[in-house]
Write a protein that holds these residues in place. Structure first.
Motif, mmCIF file in Angstrom:
data_model
loop_
_atom_site.group_PDB
_atom_site.id
_atom_site.type_symbol
_atom_site.label_atom_id
_atom_site.label_comp_id
_atom_site.label_asym_id
_atom_site.label_seq_id
_atom_site.Cartn_x
_atom_site.Cartn_y
_atom_site.Cartn_z
ATOM 1 N N TYR A 180 0.823 -1.210 0.000
ATOM 2 C CA TYR A 180 0.000 0.000 0.000
ATOM 3 C C TYR A 180 0.862 1.266 0.000
ATOM 4 N N LEU A 181 1.883 1.296 0.864
ATOM 5 C CA LEU A 181 2.724 2.498 0.954
ATOM 6 C C LEU A 181 3.398 2.785 -0.388
ATOM 7 N N PHE A 182 3.826 1.707 -1.050
ATOM 8 C CA PHE A 182 4.407 1.868 -2.386
ATOM 9 C C PHE A 182 3.351 2.399 -3.367
ATOM 10 N N SER A 183 2.175 1.776 -3.354
ATOM 11 C CA SER A 183 1.124 2.144 -4.315
ATOM 12 C C SER A 183 0.646 3.578 -4.098
ATOM 13 N N ARG A 184 0.569 3.967 -2.828
ATOM 14 C CA ARG A 184 0.156 5.335 -2.499
ATOM 15 C C ARG A 184 1.179 6.343 -3.022
ATOM 16 N N ASP A 187 0.747 6.683 -6.837
ATOM 17 C CA ASP A 187 -0.434 7.410 -7.329
ATOM 18 C C ASP A 187 -1.371 7.651 -6.137
ATOM 19 N N ALA A 188 -1.656 8.900 -5.867
ATOM 20 C CA ALA A 188 -2.476 9.239 -4.690
ATOM 21 C C ALA A 188 -3.868 8.622 -4.746
ATOM 22 N N ARG A 189 -4.328 8.295 -5.954
ATOM 23 C CA ARG A 189 -5.651 7.659 -6.048
ATOM 24 C C ARG A 189 -5.687 6.305 -5.335
ATOM 25 N N ASN A 190 -4.511 5.699 -5.188
ATOM 26 C CA ASN A 190 -4.457 4.385 -4.543
ATOM 27 C C ASN A 190 -4.745 4.433 -3.040
ATOM 28 N N ALA A 237 -7.651 4.830 5.516
ATOM 29 C CA ALA A 237 -8.831 3.986 5.251
ATOM 30 C C ALA A 237 -10.101 4.675 5.732
ATOM 31 N N VAL A 238 -9.996 5.317 6.900
ATOM 32 C CA VAL A 238 -11.166 6.007 7.455
ATOM 33 C C VAL A 238 -11.475 7.253 6.622
ATOM 34 N N GLU A 239 -10.422 8.002 6.278
ATOM 35 C CA GLU A 239 -10.631 9.229 5.495
ATOM 36 C C GLU A 239 -11.207 8.952 4.111
ATOM 37 N N SER A 240 -10.879 7.789 3.571
ATOM 38 C CA SER A 240 -11.401 7.477 2.232
ATOM 39 C C SER A 240 -12.859 7.012 2.293
#
Ligand code: MN
Length: 468
Positions: free
Chosen positions: A141-145, A148-151, A183-186
Protein backbone atom coordinates in the motif's frame (compact mmCIF):
# COMPACT_ATOMS: atom_id res chain seq x y z
CA UNK A 1 13.91 12.58 9.80
CA UNK A 2 12.68 9.91 12.17
CA UNK A 3 12.65 6.26 11.15
CA UNK A 4 9.07 6.45 9.90
CA UNK A 5 9.73 9.40 7.65
CA UNK A 6 12.77 7.55 6.32
CA UNK A 7 10.65 4.46 5.60
CA UNK A 8 7.94 6.49 3.85
CA UNK A 9 10.44 8.42 1.78
CA UNK A 10 12.05 5.13 0.77
CA UNK A 11 8.60 4.06 -0.50
CA UNK A 12 8.50 7.29 -2.49
CA UNK A 13 11.96 6.70 -3.95
CA UNK A 14 11.02 3.15 -4.95
CA UNK A 15 7.82 4.41 -6.59
CA UNK A 16 9.70 7.10 -8.48
CA UNK A 17 12.18 4.52 -9.70
CA UNK A 18 9.37 2.15 -10.67
CA UNK A 19 7.62 4.83 -12.68
CA UNK A 20 10.62 4.97 -15.01
CA UNK A 21 10.05 1.38 -16.18
CA UNK A 22 9.09 1.36 -19.83
CA UNK A 23 5.32 0.83 -20.17
CA UNK A 24 5.86 -2.04 -22.60
CA UNK A 25 7.30 -4.31 -19.88
CA UNK A 26 4.78 -6.51 -18.08
CA UNK A 27 5.30 -6.92 -14.33
CA UNK A 28 5.51 -10.44 -12.92
CA UNK A 29 3.80 -10.39 -9.50
CA UNK A 30 4.34 -13.17 -6.96
CA UNK A 31 2.50 -13.18 -3.64
CA UNK A 32 1.86 -15.36 -0.63
CA UNK A 33 -1.40 -17.30 -0.24
CA UNK A 34 -2.53 -16.12 3.20
CA UNK A 35 -4.89 -13.21 3.90
CA UNK A 36 -2.05 -10.70 3.97
CA UNK A 37 -0.56 -12.11 0.77
CA UNK A 38 -3.85 -11.86 -1.10
CA UNK A 39 -4.46 -8.35 0.25
CA UNK A 40 -0.96 -7.30 -0.85
CA UNK A 41 -1.46 -8.73 -4.28
CA UNK A 42 -4.88 -7.08 -4.69
CA UNK A 43 -3.41 -3.69 -3.87
CA UNK A 44 -0.48 -4.08 -6.22
CA UNK A 45 -2.51 -5.44 -9.15
CA UNK A 46 -5.01 -2.60 -8.95
CA UNK A 47 -2.16 -0.09 -8.74
CA UNK A 48 -0.66 -1.66 -11.88
CA UNK A 49 -4.00 -1.49 -13.66
CA UNK A 50 -4.32 2.16 -12.74
CA UNK A 51 -0.82 2.84 -13.96
CA UNK A 52 -1.80 1.26 -17.29
CA UNK A 53 0.70 -1.55 -16.85
CA UNK A 54 0.36 -5.16 -17.83
CA UNK A 55 1.00 -7.76 -15.20
CA UNK A 56 0.68 -11.43 -14.47
CA UNK A 57 0.11 -12.89 -11.01
CA UNK A 58 1.04 -16.09 -9.18
CA UNK A 59 0.05 -16.95 -5.63
CA UNK A 60 2.40 -19.36 -3.90
CA UNK A 61 2.75 -20.95 -0.50
CA UNK A 62 6.48 -20.47 -0.48
CA UNK A 63 9.37 -19.04 -2.44
CA UNK A 64 11.67 -21.98 -2.99
CA UNK A 65 14.47 -23.02 -5.28
CA UNK A 66 12.12 -24.41 -7.93
CA UNK A 67 10.19 -21.13 -8.12
CA UNK A 68 13.38 -19.05 -8.23
CA UNK A 69 14.64 -21.21 -11.09
CA UNK A 70 11.45 -20.95 -13.08
CA UNK A 71 11.40 -17.17 -12.60
CA UNK A 72 14.99 -17.07 -13.79
CA UNK A 73 13.92 -18.74 -17.03
CA UNK A 74 10.80 -16.70 -17.69
CA UNK A 75 10.90 -13.86 -20.22
CA UNK A 76 9.89 -11.14 -17.72
CA UNK A 77 12.37 -8.37 -16.98
CA UNK A 78 10.54 -7.10 -13.87
CA UNK A 79 9.44 -9.21 -10.94
CA UNK A 80 7.57 -7.92 -7.88
CA UNK A 81 7.21 -9.95 -4.71
CA UNK A 82 4.61 -9.03 -2.11
CA UNK A 83 4.53 -10.44 1.42
CA UNK A 84 7.45 -12.62 0.31
CA UNK A 85 11.07 -12.35 -0.69
CA UNK A 86 12.90 -10.63 2.16
CA UNK A 87 13.54 -13.92 3.92
CA UNK A 88 14.86 -15.62 0.78
CA UNK A 89 17.60 -13.32 -0.47
CA UNK A 90 19.95 -16.16 -1.25
CA UNK A 91 17.41 -17.75 -3.56
CA UNK A 92 16.82 -14.46 -5.33
CA UNK A 93 20.49 -14.29 -6.19
CA UNK A 94 19.83 -17.19 -8.56
CA UNK A 95 17.74 -14.88 -10.72
CA UNK A 96 19.98 -13.25 -13.33
CA UNK A 97 20.74 -9.59 -12.65
CA UNK A 98 19.36 -8.61 -16.04
CA UNK A 99 16.00 -8.83 -14.27
CA UNK A 100 14.97 -6.19 -11.76
CA UNK A 101 13.34 -7.54 -8.60
CA UNK A 102 11.04 -5.46 -6.41
CA UNK A 103 10.35 -6.76 -2.90
CA UNK A 104 7.42 -5.38 -0.90
CA UNK A 105 7.64 -7.35 2.30
CA UNK A 106 7.59 -7.09 6.06
CA UNK A 107 9.31 -10.36 7.00
CA UNK A 108 12.66 -10.13 8.68
CA UNK A 109 15.27 -9.86 5.92
CA UNK A 110 17.68 -12.72 5.55
CA UNK A 111 20.31 -10.18 4.71
CA UNK A 112 20.66 -6.43 4.75
CA UNK A 113 23.11 -6.43 1.89
CA UNK A 114 22.42 -4.30 -1.12
CA UNK A 115 22.17 -6.21 -4.35
CA UNK A 116 22.24 -4.30 -7.62
CA UNK A 117 19.10 -5.67 -9.22
CA UNK A 118 16.99 -5.89 -6.05
CA UNK A 119 14.84 -2.97 -4.94
CA UNK A 120 13.88 -3.72 -1.38
CA UNK A 121 11.08 -2.01 0.56
CA UNK A 122 10.88 -3.41 4.07
CA UNK A 123 10.28 -1.73 7.46
CA UNK A 124 13.07 -3.75 9.11
CA UNK A 125 15.60 -1.81 7.02
CA UNK A 126 14.57 1.21 9.13
CA UNK A 127 14.46 -0.58 12.46
CA UNK A 128 10.69 -0.72 12.30
CA UNK A 129 9.36 -4.06 13.53
CA UNK A 130 7.57 -5.58 10.54
CA UNK A 131 5.99 -8.33 12.60
CA UNK A 132 3.92 -5.78 14.53
CA UNK A 133 3.92 -2.42 12.81
CA UNK A 134 2.98 -3.13 9.22
CA UNK A 135 1.93 -6.07 7.06
CA UNK A 136 2.95 -7.08 3.56
CA UNK A 137 -0.26 -5.45 2.35
CA UNK A 138 0.74 -2.29 4.23
CA UNK A 139 4.10 -2.20 2.46
CA UNK A 140 2.42 -2.78 -0.93
CA UNK A 141 0.00 0.00 0.00
CA UNK A 142 2.72 2.50 0.95
CA UNK A 143 4.41 1.87 -2.39
CA UNK A 144 1.12 2.14 -4.32
CA UNK A 145 0.16 5.34 -2.50
CA UNK A 146 3.51 6.84 -3.40
CA UNK A 147 2.99 5.79 -7.01
CA UNK A 148 -0.43 7.41 -7.33
CA UNK A 149 -2.48 9.24 -4.69
CA UNK A 150 -5.65 7.66 -6.05
CA UNK A 151 -4.46 4.39 -4.54
CA UNK A 152 -5.36 5.75 -1.11
CA UNK A 153 -8.75 4.17 -1.75
CA UNK A 154 -7.12 0.79 -1.04
CA UNK A 155 -5.94 1.53 2.51
CA UNK A 156 -8.74 -0.62 3.94
CA UNK A 157 -7.32 -3.65 2.09
CA UNK A 158 -3.99 -3.08 3.83
CA UNK A 159 -5.83 -3.08 7.17
CA UNK A 160 -7.49 -6.40 6.30
CA UNK A 161 -3.99 -7.78 5.60
CA UNK A 162 -2.67 -6.46 8.93
CA UNK A 163 -5.59 -8.03 10.78
CA UNK A 164 -4.96 -11.30 8.93
CA UNK A 165 -1.37 -11.21 10.18
CA UNK A 166 -2.59 -10.62 13.77
CA UNK A 167 -1.09 -7.13 14.05
CA UNK A 168 -4.19 -5.70 15.69
CA UNK A 169 -4.12 -5.73 19.46
CA UNK A 170 -6.91 -3.40 20.48
CA UNK A 171 -5.39 -0.83 18.18
CA UNK A 172 -2.41 -0.75 15.86
CA UNK A 173 1.16 0.42 16.11
CA UNK A 174 2.38 3.45 14.24
CA UNK A 175 2.56 2.44 10.56
CA UNK A 176 -0.74 0.55 10.53
CA UNK A 177 -2.31 3.46 12.43
CA UNK A 178 -1.21 5.82 9.67
CA UNK A 179 -2.72 3.49 7.06
CA UNK A 180 -5.93 3.15 9.07
CA UNK A 181 -6.25 6.92 9.01
CA UNK A 182 -6.24 6.79 5.19
CA UNK A 183 -8.83 3.99 5.25
CA UNK A 184 -11.17 6.01 7.45
CA UNK A 185 -10.63 9.23 5.49
CA UNK A 186 -11.40 7.48 2.23
CA UNK A 187 -14.80 6.49 3.66
CA UNK A 188 -14.13 2.78 3.19
CA UNK A 189 -13.77 1.82 6.84
CA UNK A 190 -15.00 2.84 10.26
CA UNK A 191 -13.82 1.75 13.67
CA UNK A 192 -16.39 1.15 16.39
CA UNK A 193 -16.13 0.10 20.01
CA UNK A 194 -17.95 -3.14 20.39
CA UNK A 195 -18.00 -6.73 21.51
CA UNK A 196 -15.16 -8.63 19.95
CA UNK A 197 -17.15 -11.68 18.92
CA UNK A 198 -16.11 -13.49 15.77
CA UNK A 199 -19.14 -13.77 13.52
CA UNK A 200 -20.93 -10.66 14.82
CA UNK A 201 -22.31 -10.12 11.32
CA UNK A 202 -22.92 -13.66 10.18
CA UNK A 203 -23.28 -16.13 13.03
CA UNK A 204 -26.37 -16.71 15.17
CA UNK A 205 -25.68 -14.72 18.34
CA UNK A 206 -25.77 -17.73 20.65
CA UNK A 207 -23.15 -19.43 18.46
CA UNK A 208 -20.91 -16.39 18.36
CA UNK A 209 -21.11 -16.24 22.17
CA UNK A 210 -20.57 -19.98 22.71
CA UNK A 211 -17.57 -20.09 20.39
CA UNK A 212 -15.88 -16.90 21.56
CA UNK A 213 -12.80 -18.93 22.45
CA UNK A 214 -10.50 -15.92 22.62
CA UNK A 215 -12.46 -14.42 25.50
CA UNK A 216 -13.96 -16.77 28.03
CA UNK A 217 -17.53 -16.15 29.21
CA UNK A 218 -18.14 -18.50 32.16
CA UNK A 219 -21.21 -20.67 31.65
CA UNK A 220 -21.49 -19.58 28.02
CA UNK A 221 -18.21 -20.39 26.27
CA UNK A 222 -18.38 -23.87 24.81
CA UNK A 223 -22.11 -24.30 25.44
CA UNK A 224 -24.80 -23.32 22.96
CA UNK A 225 -27.54 -24.12 25.46
CA UNK A 226 -25.71 -22.06 28.09
CA UNK A 227 -25.56 -19.17 25.61
CA UNK A 228 -29.27 -19.38 24.82
CA UNK A 229 -30.15 -19.51 28.53
CA UNK A 230 -27.87 -16.52 29.16
CA UNK A 231 -29.65 -14.48 26.47
CA UNK A 232 -33.06 -15.34 27.94
CA UNK A 233 -31.87 -14.23 31.38
CA UNK A 234 -30.95 -10.85 29.89
CA UNK A 235 -34.34 -10.52 28.22
CA UNK A 236 -32.83 -10.89 24.75
CA UNK A 237 -34.65 -13.17 22.37
CA UNK A 238 -32.14 -15.34 20.43
CA UNK A 239 -34.63 -15.70 17.61
CA UNK A 240 -36.72 -13.49 15.44
CA UNK A 241 -39.59 -15.65 14.27
CA UNK A 242 -37.96 -18.73 12.82
CA UNK A 243 -34.51 -17.32 12.25
CA UNK A 244 -31.62 -16.88 14.64
CA UNK A 245 -30.53 -13.33 15.33
CA UNK A 246 -26.95 -12.05 14.96
CA UNK A 247 -25.17 -9.57 17.20
CA UNK A 248 -25.77 -6.83 14.65
CA UNK A 249 -29.55 -7.42 14.86
CA UNK A 250 -29.76 -6.24 18.48
CA UNK A 251 -31.14 -2.81 19.29
CA UNK A 252 -29.25 -0.39 21.55
CA UNK A 253 -30.98 -1.41 24.74
CA UNK A 254 -30.39 -5.12 24.09
CA UNK A 255 -26.77 -4.49 23.22
CA UNK A 256 -26.26 -2.57 26.46
CA UNK A 257 -27.82 -5.40 28.46
CA UNK A 258 -25.66 -7.94 26.70
CA UNK A 259 -22.44 -6.03 27.37
CA UNK A 260 -23.32 -5.60 31.04
CA UNK A 261 -24.32 -9.26 31.30
CA UNK A 262 -21.05 -10.43 29.76
CA UNK A 263 -18.95 -8.16 31.99
CA UNK A 264 -20.77 -9.51 35.07
CA UNK A 265 -20.01 -13.07 34.02
CA UNK A 266 -16.37 -12.16 33.37
CA UNK A 267 -15.78 -10.44 36.72
CA UNK A 268 -13.33 -13.11 37.84
CA UNK A 269 -11.39 -13.18 34.57
CA UNK A 270 -7.97 -11.52 34.27
CA UNK A 271 -9.26 -8.60 32.20
CA UNK A 272 -13.07 -8.64 32.18
CA UNK A 273 -13.36 -5.77 29.71
CA UNK A 274 -10.90 -7.28 27.18
CA UNK A 275 -13.89 -8.60 25.24
CA UNK A 276 -14.83 -5.03 24.37
CA UNK A 277 -12.66 -3.22 21.89
CA UNK A 278 -12.19 -2.00 18.38
CA UNK A 279 -14.17 -3.56 15.58
CA UNK A 280 -13.26 -2.66 12.01
CA UNK A 281 -16.25 -2.25 9.72
CA UNK A 282 -16.03 -2.15 5.93
CA UNK A 283 -18.58 0.44 4.92
CA UNK A 284 -18.83 -0.70 1.31
CA UNK A 285 -20.12 -4.12 2.31
CA UNK A 286 -23.69 -5.07 3.18
CA UNK A 287 -24.69 -5.50 6.78
CA UNK A 288 -24.59 -9.22 7.73
CA UNK A 289 -22.21 -10.05 4.88
CA UNK A 290 -19.07 -12.08 5.75
CA UNK A 291 -17.14 -9.17 4.23
CA UNK A 292 -18.55 -6.46 6.50
CA UNK A 293 -16.20 -7.11 9.44
CA UNK A 294 -12.50 -6.87 8.58
CA UNK A 295 -11.68 -9.86 10.76
CA UNK A 296 -14.22 -12.02 8.95
CA UNK A 297 -12.97 -10.66 5.63
CA UNK A 298 -9.43 -11.74 6.45
CA UNK A 299 -10.73 -15.21 7.34
CA UNK A 300 -12.47 -15.36 3.99
CA UNK A 301 -9.21 -14.47 2.24
CA UNK A 302 -7.38 -17.15 4.15
CA UNK A 303 -10.05 -19.64 3.18
CA UNK A 304 -9.69 -18.74 -0.51
CA UNK A 305 -5.90 -19.04 -0.39
CA UNK A 306 -5.89 -22.32 1.48
CA UNK A 307 -8.59 -23.87 -0.73
CA UNK A 308 -6.60 -23.01 -3.84
CA UNK A 309 -9.06 -20.28 -4.89
CA UNK A 310 -6.86 -17.20 -4.50
CA UNK A 311 -8.39 -15.49 -7.51
CA UNK A 312 -11.74 -15.36 -5.68
CA UNK A 313 -10.15 -13.67 -2.67
CA UNK A 314 -8.41 -11.11 -4.85
CA UNK A 315 -11.68 -10.48 -6.69
CA UNK A 316 -13.44 -9.96 -3.35
CA UNK A 317 -10.81 -7.41 -2.28
CA UNK A 318 -11.23 -5.54 -5.52
CA UNK A 319 -15.01 -5.43 -5.19
CA UNK A 320 -16.01 -7.85 -7.97
CA UNK A 321 -19.54 -8.89 -6.93
CA UNK A 322 -19.55 -12.20 -8.79
CA UNK A 323 -16.20 -13.31 -7.37
CA UNK A 324 -17.28 -12.13 -3.91
CA UNK A 325 -20.29 -14.46 -4.02
CA UNK A 326 -18.08 -17.36 -5.09
CA UNK A 327 -15.56 -16.57 -2.36
CA UNK A 328 -18.34 -16.68 0.23
CA UNK A 329 -19.45 -20.07 -1.10
CA UNK A 330 -15.91 -21.37 -0.67
CA UNK A 331 -15.87 -20.25 2.93
CA UNK A 332 -18.32 -23.06 3.70
CA UNK A 333 -15.97 -25.63 2.14
CA UNK A 334 -13.08 -24.23 4.15
CA UNK A 335 -15.03 -24.54 7.38
CA UNK A 336 -15.79 -28.16 6.50
CA UNK A 337 -12.10 -28.77 5.94
CA UNK A 338 -11.30 -27.28 9.36
CA UNK A 339 -13.91 -29.44 11.06
CA UNK A 340 -12.49 -32.47 9.25
CA UNK A 341 -9.00 -31.57 10.50
CA UNK A 342 -10.12 -31.03 14.09
CA UNK A 343 -12.11 -34.26 14.10
CA UNK A 344 -9.11 -36.18 12.82
CA UNK A 345 -6.93 -34.52 15.46
CA UNK A 346 -9.29 -35.33 18.35
CA UNK A 347 -9.57 -38.94 17.28
CA UNK A 348 -5.81 -39.30 16.88
CA UNK A 349 -5.15 -37.49 20.15
CA UNK A 350 -7.39 -39.73 22.21
CA UNK A 351 -6.08 -42.88 20.54
CA UNK A 352 -2.53 -41.82 21.42
CA UNK A 353 -1.34 -41.36 17.82
CA UNK A 354 -0.20 -37.80 18.46
CA UNK A 355 3.32 -37.55 19.84
CA UNK A 356 3.13 -35.88 23.24
CA UNK A 357 5.81 -34.58 25.56
CA UNK A 358 5.86 -32.47 28.70
CA UNK A 359 5.74 -29.17 26.81
CA UNK A 360 4.96 -30.16 23.24
CA UNK A 361 2.82 -32.14 20.84
CA UNK A 362 3.81 -33.20 17.35
CA UNK A 363 0.99 -33.79 14.90
CA UNK A 364 2.17 -35.75 11.89
CA UNK A 365 -0.89 -35.76 9.64
CA UNK A 366 0.69 -37.34 6.58
CA UNK A 367 -1.93 -36.90 3.85
CA UNK A 368 -4.89 -36.77 6.27
CA UNK A 369 -5.00 -32.97 6.34
CA UNK A 370 -4.36 -30.57 3.46
CA UNK A 371 -0.85 -29.14 3.76
CA UNK A 372 -2.28 -25.65 3.37
CA UNK A 373 -4.46 -26.24 6.46
CA UNK A 374 -1.84 -27.52 8.86
CA UNK A 375 -0.95 -24.03 10.13
CA UNK A 376 -4.61 -23.17 10.61
CA UNK A 377 -5.11 -26.33 12.67
CA UNK A 378 -2.10 -25.48 14.87
CA UNK A 379 -3.39 -21.90 15.30
CA UNK A 380 -6.83 -23.06 16.38
CA UNK A 381 -5.33 -25.51 18.87
CA UNK A 382 -3.03 -22.82 20.24
CA UNK A 383 -6.01 -20.58 21.03
CA UNK A 384 -8.28 -23.31 22.40
CA UNK A 385 -8.10 -24.54 25.97
CA UNK A 386 -7.25 -27.99 24.69
CA UNK A 387 -3.57 -27.81 25.60
CA UNK A 388 -1.80 -26.28 28.57
CA UNK A 389 -0.35 -22.78 28.20
CA UNK A 390 3.17 -22.81 26.79
CA UNK A 391 2.79 -26.06 24.85
CA UNK A 392 4.65 -26.17 21.53
CA UNK A 393 2.37 -27.34 18.74
CA UNK A 394 4.28 -28.72 15.79
CA UNK A 395 2.08 -29.85 12.92
CA UNK A 396 3.15 -31.56 9.71
CA UNK A 397 1.45 -32.65 6.49
CA UNK A 398 2.80 -33.96 3.21
CA UNK A 399 2.58 -31.70 0.18
CA UNK A 400 2.79 -34.61 -2.23
CA UNK A 401 5.87 -33.46 -4.16
CA UNK A 402 8.33 -35.18 -1.86
CA UNK A 403 8.17 -32.36 0.68
CA UNK A 404 6.39 -31.88 3.97
CA UNK A 405 4.91 -28.63 5.27
CA UNK A 406 5.55 -27.90 8.93
CA UNK A 407 3.93 -25.29 11.17
CA UNK A 408 4.74 -24.28 14.71
CA UNK A 409 2.66 -22.39 17.27
CA UNK A 410 2.72 -21.99 21.03
CA UNK A 411 -0.48 -22.34 23.03
CA UNK A 412 -1.65 -19.49 25.25
CA UNK A 413 -1.59 -15.82 24.44
CA UNK A 414 1.04 -14.32 26.69
CA UNK A 415 4.06 -16.44 25.79
CA UNK A 416 6.90 -14.60 24.10
CA UNK A 417 9.07 -17.20 22.45
CA UNK A 418 10.61 -16.62 19.03
CA UNK A 419 9.08 -19.52 17.09
CA UNK A 420 10.92 -18.57 13.93
CA UNK A 421 14.16 -19.06 15.85
CA UNK A 422 12.91 -22.36 17.29
CA UNK A 423 11.95 -23.81 13.91
CA UNK A 424 15.16 -22.64 12.25
CA UNK A 425 17.17 -24.53 14.88
CA UNK A 426 15.37 -27.77 14.05
CA UNK A 427 15.19 -27.30 10.31
CA UNK A 428 18.89 -26.67 9.78
CA UNK A 429 19.57 -30.22 10.99
CA UNK A 430 17.53 -31.65 8.11
CA UNK A 431 18.40 -29.12 5.38
CA UNK A 432 14.90 -27.65 5.13
CA UNK A 433 13.82 -24.05 4.64
CA UNK A 434 11.86 -21.95 7.11
CA UNK A 435 9.98 -18.67 7.37
CA UNK A 436 7.39 -16.77 9.37
CA UNK A 437 7.32 -14.57 12.42
CA UNK A 438 7.93 -14.68 16.18
CA UNK A 439 4.46 -15.98 16.98
CA UNK A 440 3.77 -18.20 13.98
CA UNK A 441 6.35 -19.89 11.83
CA UNK A 442 6.65 -22.71 9.35
CA UNK A 443 9.05 -24.77 7.32
CA UNK A 444 9.37 -27.13 4.40
CA UNK A 445 11.38 -30.32 4.80
CA UNK A 446 11.94 -33.38 2.65
CA UNK A 447 9.31 -36.01 3.44
CA UNK A 448 11.89 -38.77 3.74
CA UNK A 449 13.56 -36.83 6.59
CA UNK A 450 10.40 -36.51 8.68
CA UNK A 451 11.65 -39.14 11.16
CA UNK A 452 14.90 -37.30 11.81
CA UNK A 453 13.07 -33.97 11.98
CA UNK A 454 10.72 -35.28 14.68
CA UNK A 455 13.65 -36.59 16.76
CA UNK A 456 15.47 -33.23 16.47
CA UNK A 457 12.27 -31.38 17.43
CA UNK A 458 11.68 -33.56 20.48
CA UNK A 459 15.20 -33.07 21.77
CA UNK A 460 15.03 -29.30 21.25
CA UNK A 461 11.63 -28.94 22.97
CA UNK A 462 12.79 -31.02 25.89
CA UNK A 463 15.72 -28.66 26.38
CA UNK A 464 13.56 -25.53 26.13
CA UNK A 465 12.02 -23.95 29.17
CA UNK A 466 9.10 -21.66 28.37
CA UNK A 467 8.39 -18.55 30.35
CA UNK A 468 4.73 -17.80 29.74
MN1 MN B 1 2.36 -11.08 5.92
Amino acid sequence: MDKYEKFYSCAQRVADEFRKIDAGHPIRIISHLDADGLSSCSILTKAMKRAGRQYTVSIVQKLDEALAESLANEPFSYIAFTDLGSGQFNLLKKIPDSKTIYIFDHHKPESFEEIGNIVHLNPHLFEIDGSKEVSGAGVAYLFSRALDARNRDMAHIAIIGAIGDVQENNGFERVNTDILKDAVESGKMKVIQGLKLFGAQTKPLHNALAYSTEHNIPGVTGSESGAIQFLHQLGISPKNGDSWRSLVDLDDRELKNLVTGILMRRLNEKEPEAIIGRVYILLGEEKKSPLRDAKEFSTLLNACGRMDKSELGIGACLGDEKLKAQAIAHLALYKKEIVKGLTWFEKSYSSGEIIRGRNYIIINAGRQIMHTMIGTLASILSKSNYLGEGTFILSMAQIGDGNTKVSIRLSGSSATTDLRGVISGIVEKVDGSFGGHMGAAGAIIATDREGQFIEEAKSLFEKTAITP
